[in-house]
Design an enzyme around this catalytic site. Structure first.
Site, PDB file in Angstrom:
ATOM      1  N   SER A 148      31.664  26.342  45.999  1.00 14.41           N
ATOM      2  CA  SER A 148      32.892  25.841  46.356  1.00 14.41           C
ATOM      3  C   SER A 148      33.616  26.698  47.576  1.00 14.41           C
ATOM      4  O   SER A 148      33.031  26.635  48.659  1.00 14.41           O
ATOM      5  CB  SER A 148      33.875  25.614  45.153  1.00 14.41           C
ATOM      6  OG  SER A 148      35.243  25.426  45.437  1.00 14.41           O
ATOM      7  N   ASP A 199      37.535  22.725  51.661  1.00 10.43           N
ATOM      8  CA  ASP A 199      36.777  23.942  51.229  1.00 10.43           C
ATOM      9  C   ASP A 199      35.182  23.608  51.300  1.00 10.43           C
ATOM     10  O   ASP A 199      35.003  22.531  51.772  1.00 10.43           O
ATOM     11  CB  ASP A 199      37.108  24.259  49.875  1.00 10.43           C
ATOM     12  CG  ASP A 199      36.678  23.692  48.781  1.00 10.43           C
ATOM     13  OD1 ASP A 199      36.506  22.215  49.066  1.00 10.43           O
ATOM     14  OD2 ASP A 199      36.742  23.891  47.901  1.00 10.43           O
ATOM     15  N   ASP A 254      32.933  22.645  49.463  1.00  8.00           N
ATOM     16  CA  ASP A 254      32.396  21.770  48.785  1.00  8.00           C
ATOM     17  C   ASP A 254      33.159  20.300  48.728  1.00  8.00           C
ATOM     18  O   ASP A 254      32.843  19.271  48.438  1.00  8.00           O
ATOM     19  CB  ASP A 254      31.761  21.827  47.421  1.00  8.00           C
ATOM     20  CG  ASP A 254      33.202  22.175  46.357  1.00  8.00           C
ATOM     21  OD1 ASP A 254      34.233  22.663  46.811  1.00  8.00           O
ATOM     22  OD2 ASP A 254      32.821  21.824  45.324  1.00  8.00           O
ATOM     23  N   ASP A 292      36.087  19.697  47.570  1.00  5.51           N
ATOM     24  CA  ASP A 292      36.642  18.765  46.160  1.00  5.51           C
ATOM     25  C   ASP A 292      38.152  19.406  46.364  1.00  5.51           C
ATOM     26  O   ASP A 292      38.790  18.955  45.481  1.00  5.51           O
ATOM     27  CB  ASP A 292      36.240  19.393  44.858  1.00  5.51           C
ATOM     28  CG  ASP A 292      36.206  21.143  44.643  1.00  5.51           C
ATOM     29  OD1 ASP A 292      36.737  21.816  45.439  1.00  5.51           O
ATOM     30  OD2 ASP A 292      36.022  21.349  43.592  1.00  5.51           O
TER      31      ASP A 292
END
Length: 447
Positions: free
Chosen positions: A100, A240, A242, A244
């Site tokens: 992440s 960010d 990833d 999400d």
């Protein structure tokens, strides 16, 4: 053995804490535990752009294949794409390899069940038990019963098309800046906004394996804040690693965090009659300003522990449609089963277009109380010292007395890093800044 799974899967420094062996074990145990019935299971596997993703993907896939499951390789796609495509492709599970927002040396492995939800603690513990039992009872098929790997070339396109269909308007005439954090959104976000007709300006969309989250993206939005103004954009979005989560930037270059995004989206959904029970789900870290603004709009707040998994649990329990965190994890449960940075960005952009107001105007109805967050580096076995040490407990009581009901103290151990987060909210920025640092230093002095 300590619990392998933290608040967001298994995470650590790749190749020392999170090794290829651990990835293999997780692939083997995960494919076994998450498979229901006698059919040949299908597990989706994706990753972000960090250099260790190749190593961990190879090991994870080997583990999946070793129990006779099929591994469907999605390539570099956002975490929410895995959640969506697990449902769309009727897979038994999905796995995302990502850490992440963490720096490049970290990586993580996160599972989704066949409905696209992150795993319950019980299922995670079940996977760990299989590993700790040295795979007792787990089959080792041979010959034609071994698993095969398949590459799904349409994954990115399928996810992008899904995200675009979550808004009812095109974005023609809008100038939008995107900071892709050199991460998993570097193709999908740009394509979605361009397909919808926006004039798109992009930074940090050249991942090289080592530059993910490096002075960019939602954890370092300063470059985007300048870029939006420089290019004369209507608004900008920072993802960010990833994707999400996302944060927004208004036309003046001011950062718009998840609390403002949630307020904006909740108010709009209430106006069009789509906010279930007029309720928004947030965490205890949300700013008191959000409480005040929502009260004014007749929106009720349900508060949970910190972590998007707890927000999601509360949402699914009562079928609430919107929830999230100040950090920019926003869940639109009508669309996806996890925080989705691209879907969030598209919703905000479409609201700005529909309302024919600037983002700064739309956000002006909420006033944030000053909030200070200080991280204290604390070993994992000392993370609860703030509850146990009498001097720290007394110091917290003294601060709460000084704040006199207009503000609060919140101390939270990180679920993924050796940190304790000290958060203070109050009316006087300088005062709470001094108190937060003083409290963090007191905690550090006790370890």
């Amino acid at each position: 053995m300590d619990r392998m799974f933290g608040t967001d899967g298994v995470r650590g420094i790749a190749n020392t804490e999170l090794t290829a062996q651990i990835a293999y074990n997780l692939g083997r145990a995960g494919a076994y535990v998450l498979t229901e019935g006698a059919h040949k299971p299908k597990i989706l596997v994706a990753k972000d752009t960090r250099i260790s993703g190749d190593m961990l993907e190879s090991a994870l896939v080997a583990g999946i294949l070793s129990v006779g499951a099929e591994a469907v390789i999605l390539g570099v796609v956002p975490t929410p794409a895995v959640a969506y495509l697990t449902r769309e492709y009727n897979a038994d599970a999905g796995v995302m390899i990502s850490a992440s927002h963490n720096p490049v040396e970290y990586n993580g492995i996160k599972f989704f069940n066949n409905k696209g939800y992150k795993l319950s603690d019980e299922l995670e513990d079940g996977i760990q038990k299989v590993i700790e039992s040295d795979f007792e009872g787990v089959p080792s098929p041979i010959g034609i019963d071994l698993g095969r790997e398949r590459i799904e070339v349409a994954a990115l396109e399928d996810y992008t098309e899904f995200a675009k269909q979550t808004i009812p308007y095109n974005l023609k005439g809008m100038k939008i800046a995107l900071d892709c954090a050199n991460g998993a959104s570097y193709k999908s976000a740009v394509k979605a906004f361009r397909d919808l007709g926006a004039d798109v300006f992009v930074i940090n969309d050249n991942p090289d394996g080592t530059n993910i989250n490096k002075n960019c993206g939602s954890t370092h939005p300063e470059e985007l804040m300048d870029y939006v103004v420089k290019k004369g954009c209507d608004l900008g979005f920072a993802f960010d690693g990833d994707a999400d989560r996302c944060l927004a930037v208004d036309e003046n270059g001011k950062l718009i965090n998840g609390d403002f995004i949630l307020m904006l989206c909740a108010n709009y959904l209430k106006e069009i009659g789509k906010l279930k029970d007029d309720t928004l789900v947030v965490t205890v870290m949300s700013n008191l300003g959000l409480d005040i603004a929502c009260r004014g709009f007749g929106i009720k707040l349900e508060k949970t522990k910190v972590g998007d998994r707890y927000v999601l649990e509360e949402m699914t329990k009562d079928n609430y449609v919107l929830g999230g965190e100040q950090s920019g994890h926003v869940i639109f449960l009508d669309y996806n089963t996890t925080g989705d940075g691209l879907v969030t960005a598209l919703q905000v952009a479409s609201i700005v277009k529909k309302k024919e107001k600037t983002l700064s105007e739309l956000c002006s109805v909420m006033k944030e109380l000053p909030q200070v967050l200080v991280n204290a580096t604390v070993p994992n076995d000392k993370k609860n010292i703030y509850l146990e040490d009498t001097e720290i407990v007394e110091a917290i009581k003294e601060i709460e007395a000084k704040l006199n009901g207009v503000g609060r103290v919140l101390i939270r151990p990180s679920g993924t890093e050796p940190l304790v987060r000290v958060m203070l909210e109050g009316e006087n920025q300088a005062e709470i800044d001094e108190m937060a640092h003083g409290l963090a230093n007191l905690i550090l002095s006790k370890i």
